[in-house]
Design a protein around this motif. Structure first.
Motif, PDB file in Angstrom:
ATOM      1  N   ARG A 172       0.944  -1.699   0.164  1.00 44.64           N
ATOM      2  CA  ARG A 172       0.024   0.083   0.128  1.00 44.64           C
ATOM      3  C   ARG A 172       0.897   1.309   0.515  1.00 44.64           C
ATOM      4  O   ARG A 172       1.962   0.866   0.576  1.00 44.64           O
ATOM      5  CB  ARG A 172      -1.242  -0.086   1.025  1.00 44.64           C
ATOM      6  CG  ARG A 172      -2.134  -1.034   1.288  1.00 44.64           C
ATOM      7  CD  ARG A 172      -3.433  -0.593   0.316  1.00 44.64           C
ATOM      8  NE  ARG A 172      -4.139   0.486   0.421  1.00 44.64           N
ATOM      9  CZ  ARG A 172      -5.009   0.726   1.014  1.00 44.64           C
ATOM     10  NH1 ARG A 172      -5.030  -1.105   1.534  1.00 44.64           N
ATOM     11  NH2 ARG A 172      -5.563   1.365   1.457  1.00 44.64           N
ATOM     12  N   ARG A 173       0.184   1.903  -0.388  1.00 50.54           N
ATOM     13  CA  ARG A 173       1.208   3.650  -0.564  1.00 50.54           C
ATOM     14  C   ARG A 173       1.288   4.422   1.248  1.00 50.54           C
ATOM     15  O   ARG A 173       2.448   4.982   0.940  1.00 50.54           O
ATOM     16  CB  ARG A 173       0.464   4.930  -1.468  1.00 50.54           C
ATOM     17  CG  ARG A 173       1.214   5.690  -2.033  1.00 50.54           C
ATOM     18  CD  ARG A 173      -0.317   6.914  -2.122  1.00 50.54           C
ATOM     19  NE  ARG A 173      -0.573   5.956  -3.646  1.00 50.54           N
ATOM     20  CZ  ARG A 173       0.249   6.544  -4.742  1.00 50.54           C
ATOM     21  NH1 ARG A 173       1.328   7.050  -5.045  1.00 50.54           N
ATOM     22  NH2 ARG A 173      -0.110   5.697  -5.881  1.00 50.54           N
ATOM     23  N   THR A 174      -0.227   3.871   1.317  1.00 52.43           N
ATOM     24  CA  THR A 174       0.318   4.714   3.250  1.00 52.43           C
ATOM     25  C   THR A 174       0.594   3.496   4.105  1.00 52.43           C
ATOM     26  O   THR A 174       0.945   2.071   3.826  1.00 52.43           O
ATOM     27  CB  THR A 174      -1.187   4.659   3.520  1.00 52.43           C
ATOM     28  OG1 THR A 174      -1.775   3.616   3.405  1.00 52.43           O
ATOM     29  CG2 THR A 174      -2.019   5.931   2.638  1.00 52.43           C
ATOM     30  N   HIS A 175       0.077   3.560   5.344  1.00 55.32           N
ATOM     31  CA  HIS A 175       0.865   2.032   6.161  1.00 55.32           C
ATOM     32  C   HIS A 175      -0.921   1.414   6.557  1.00 55.32           C
ATOM     33  O   HIS A 175      -0.180   0.864   7.505  1.00 55.32           O
ATOM     34  CB  HIS A 175       1.363   3.068   7.526  1.00 55.32           C
ATOM     35  CG  HIS A 175       2.550   4.022   7.218  1.00 55.32           C
ATOM     36  ND1 HIS A 175       3.874   3.698   7.123  1.00 55.32           N
ATOM     37  CD2 HIS A 175       2.711   5.175   7.637  1.00 55.32           C
ATOM     38  CE1 HIS A 175       4.833   4.574   7.098  1.00 55.32           C
ATOM     39  NE2 HIS A 175       3.902   5.556   6.897  1.00 55.32           N
ATOM     40  N   ASP A 300      -4.964   2.411  -3.198  1.00 57.08           N
ATOM     41  CA  ASP A 300      -3.495   2.605  -2.736  1.00 57.08           C
ATOM     42  C   ASP A 300      -2.920   1.840  -3.113  1.00 57.08           C
ATOM     43  O   ASP A 300      -1.571   1.728  -2.154  1.00 57.08           O
ATOM     44  CB  ASP A 300      -3.275   3.282  -1.535  1.00 57.08           C
ATOM     45  CG  ASP A 300      -4.402   4.628  -1.612  1.00 57.08           C
ATOM     46  OD1 ASP A 300      -4.434   5.320  -2.203  1.00 57.08           O
ATOM     47  OD2 ASP A 300      -5.014   5.219  -0.339  1.00 57.08           O
TER      48      ASP A 300
END
Length: 334
Positions: A172-175, A300
């Motif tokens: 994922r682009r985020t956490h 994402d």
């Protein structure tokens, strides 16, 4: 007027320094200095780095211009640049710039140059700027050893693909946790994790090394038993050395080489639950046995390589990535 030594084009790859990045963000050096010093940091380190790099770039360009036609190319333009078959590529470090250039080459030789040996370790930068006068001539006359480097390749079922010199990251682009199905040979598993790292032989001393060190540290603390886990240990187990060979020699032969014909995958922070498992968390990807990952992330989801998050493939629900040994190799001058 002196005739050039070669008609081959020499492409000199450079990058912006930290100071130049700050000026892009804050418009002037003075405003950048105010921002850094307000945070209590040493702005002079930024100016020293910038000065050394600029001087190295000017010296490298001058030495190469004595040999042939030189084109200076910023790293931001490398992904869209078409290298000529006979081009010679010179990368003015650090190491990451070498890796991020190598994946966009085909058969061109690449010379890694360390612009600031006091700052950069330079594993992929064996030469100084002043070495270029000799090295570029050796390359032109085919007198230098060329080390082949195995690359990883992620190919999506829509035809898009991306190469990795050190590693590929799938997640994922985020956490937020990544959800996907992982398949290797006949085994398949639903997983939820912080992402999957696929490392090449060259990259096995990078991200993979840090993952193994973290895993060993956690196990050591949890079990109160000392544990050291290194890439060398993995290769030693999989490749039994000949009888009578000294341990140091066996370790050297077992160490992952840059042209190793296999990859390693590692799942970061796998979370076992009623619907997800954590069994297929580490292994080798061999020729003819690719790793397959099917995304279950509505948004994402990404695949990027060599730490460059801005150069990525979207990897959202229903997309399948096949990760294998690349059909091309990088060529480093050593």
């Amino acid at each position: 007027m002196n005739q050039p030594l070669t008609e081959r084009k020499i492409v000199l790859i450079k990058r912006r320094t930290r100071l130049e990045d700050l000026v892009v963000r804050y418009n002037t050096v003075q405003q950048a200095e105010f921002y850094i010093e307000r945070l209590g940091a040493d702005f002079s380190d930024y100016t020293r780095e910038d000065k050394v790099y600029r001087e190295a770039l000017a010296e490298a360009a001058g030495l190469l211009s004595d040999v042939g036609r030189v084109q200076i190319l910023d790293r931001d333009h490398v992904p869209n640049f078409i290298f000529g078959e006979q081009d010679i590529i010179v990368v003015l470090g650090p190491d990451g710039l070498v890796a991020n250039t190598l994946k966009y080459t085909e058969s061109q030789p690449l010379i890694g140059v360390n612009p600031d040996p006091h700052r950069w370790d330079g594993v992929l930068l064996p030469f100084s700027v002043r070495d270029l006068k000799l090295i570029i001539r050796d390359v032109i006359y085919a007198r230098r050893t060329i080390q082949e480097v195995t690359l990883a390749k992620a190919e999506l079922n829509d035809g898009q693909y991306l190469y990795g010199v050190n590693d590929l990251f799938v997640g994922r682009r985020t956490h937020v946790s990544a959800r996907y199905e992982l398949r290797l040979n006949e085994a398949a598993e639903q997983q939820s994790s912080s992402g999957v790292i696929i490392s090449t032989g060259l990259g096995s001393t990078g991200w993979l090394k840090s993952v193994l060190a973290g895993a060993a540290g956690i196990v050591s603390r949890a079990t109160h038993q000392p544990l050291k886990l290194a890439v060398e240990d993995i290769h030693r187990e999989e490749q039994e050395p000949p009888g009578g060979q000294r341990e140091a020699e066996a370790a050297d032969q077992a160490r992952a080489s840059w042209d190793s014909r296999h990859l390693y995958y590692t799942v970061r922070e796998p979370f076992p639950s009623r619907t997800t498992a954590a069994n297929l968390v580490f292994g080798r990807i061999e020729e003819g046995s690719p790793l397959r990952i099917v995304s279950q992330m509505p948004e994402d989801g990404v695949i990027f390589s060599d730490g460059i998050e801005s150069d990525y493939l979207e990897f959202n629900s229903g997309v399948e990535a096949v990760i294998r040994l690349a059909d091309k190799k990088g060529r480093l001058v050593v």
